[in-house]
Design a protein around this motif. Structure first.
Motif, PDB file in Angstrom:
ATOM      1  N   LEU A 103      40.626  40.416  28.315  1.00 24.75           N
ATOM      2  CA  LEU A 103      39.266  40.913  28.136  1.00 24.75           C
ATOM      3  C   LEU A 103      38.257  39.793  28.313  1.00 24.75           C
ATOM      4  O   LEU A 103      37.087  40.031  28.519  1.00 24.75           O
ATOM      5  N   GLY A 104      38.706  38.572  28.321  1.00 26.21           N
ATOM      6  CA  GLY A 104      37.783  37.442  28.421  1.00 26.21           C
ATOM      7  C   GLY A 104      37.311  37.039  27.040  1.00 26.21           C
ATOM      8  O   GLY A 104      36.871  37.872  26.269  1.00 26.21           O
ATOM      9  N   ARG A 159      35.642  36.825  33.381  1.00 21.02           N
ATOM     10  CA  ARG A 159      36.013  38.055  34.062  1.00 21.02           C
ATOM     11  C   ARG A 159      37.261  38.656  33.436  1.00 21.02           C
ATOM     12  O   ARG A 159      38.080  37.973  32.832  1.00 21.02           O
ATOM     13  N   MET A 160      37.399  39.951  33.615  1.00 23.55           N
ATOM     14  CA  MET A 160      38.569  40.665  33.115  1.00 23.55           C
ATOM     15  C   MET A 160      39.685  40.540  34.129  1.00 23.55           C
ATOM     16  O   MET A 160      39.458  40.514  35.337  1.00 23.55           O
ATOM     17  N   GLU A 188      36.597  40.548  40.092  1.00 26.76           N
ATOM     18  CA  GLU A 188      35.703  40.182  41.191  1.00 26.76           C
ATOM     19  C   GLU A 188      36.431  39.816  42.470  1.00 26.76           C
ATOM     20  O   GLU A 188      35.929  40.068  43.554  1.00 26.76           O
ATOM     21  N   THR A 189      37.602  39.219  42.347  1.00 28.26           N
ATOM     22  CA  THR A 189      38.284  38.727  43.543  1.00 28.26           C
ATOM     23  C   THR A 189      39.458  39.581  43.991  1.00 28.26           C
ATOM     24  O   THR A 189      39.970  39.396  45.086  1.00 28.26           O
ATOM     25  N   CYS A 212      30.619  47.137  28.857  1.00 30.22           N
ATOM     26  CA  CYS A 212      31.314  46.332  27.837  1.00 30.22           C
ATOM     27  C   CYS A 212      30.650  44.964  27.657  1.00 30.22           C
ATOM     28  O   CYS A 212      30.752  44.361  26.595  1.00 30.22           O
ATOM     29  N   ARG A 213      29.974  44.504  28.679  1.00 32.23           N
ATOM     30  CA  ARG A 213      29.358  43.174  28.623  1.00 32.23           C
ATOM     31  C   ARG A 213      28.136  43.177  27.708  1.00 32.23           C
ATOM     32  O   ARG A 213      27.285  44.056  27.823  1.00 32.23           O
TER      33      ARG A 213
END
Length: 145
Positions: free
Chosen positions: A43-44, A50-51, A75-76, A142-143
């Motif tokens: 979850l970071g 990032r998750m 993201e990647t 969530c952020r």
């Protein structure tokens, strides 16, 4: 389905915004006959992290000299690493999975190739998982603002 909730005290799986993707991946992997031995969801620790999802197969289930980690980042997208006791050697992106949210079936095909040959598949998969938008929205919600 083999996936069990992550071992995070007091955290229910439904509170993890990327849990639906992990669940769909687990179902596809089990259906393909390559369920991971270990599943980790990150979850970071901080809001700017990032998750991630990590799927792991140990050496006893792989064709090569070590195990395999299949790694997802929000993201990647997808990458892989060779693994053994106390080490992990990153090998790079799984270029056949061209979307961050590749379909679970495409991820299962990549895992099958990695586990049974030690190499990622050559066939490209460009489709995105239909529920990707909902998971992206859940991650954004969530952020902390």
């Amino acid at each position: 389905m083999l996936l069990q909730p992550p071992g995070l005290p007091g955290l229910l799986p439904r509170t993890l915004p990327h849990w639906p993707y992990a669940t769909a991946l687990d179902q596809a992997l089990v259906g393909r006959g390559v369920p991971p031995g270990i599943v980790r969801l990150n979850l970071g620790a901080r809001p700017d992290e990032r998750m991630r999802i990590r799927l792991s197969w140990d050496v006893s289930r792989c064709a090569g000299p070590g195990g395999i980690h299949l790694l997802w980042d929000e993201e990647t997208g997808w990458a892989y690493a060779y693994a053994g006791p106390g080490y992990s050697i990153p090998r790079g992106p799984v270029t056949s999975l061209r979307r961050v949210y590749a379909t679970p079936e495409a991820v299962a095909a990549a895992a099958d190739s990695l586990v049974h040959t030690g190499r990622p598949p050559a066939d490209a998969h460009g489709e995105e998982w239909p529920q990707a938008g909902a998971v992206r929205a859940a991650i954004d919600a969530c952020r902390p603002r």
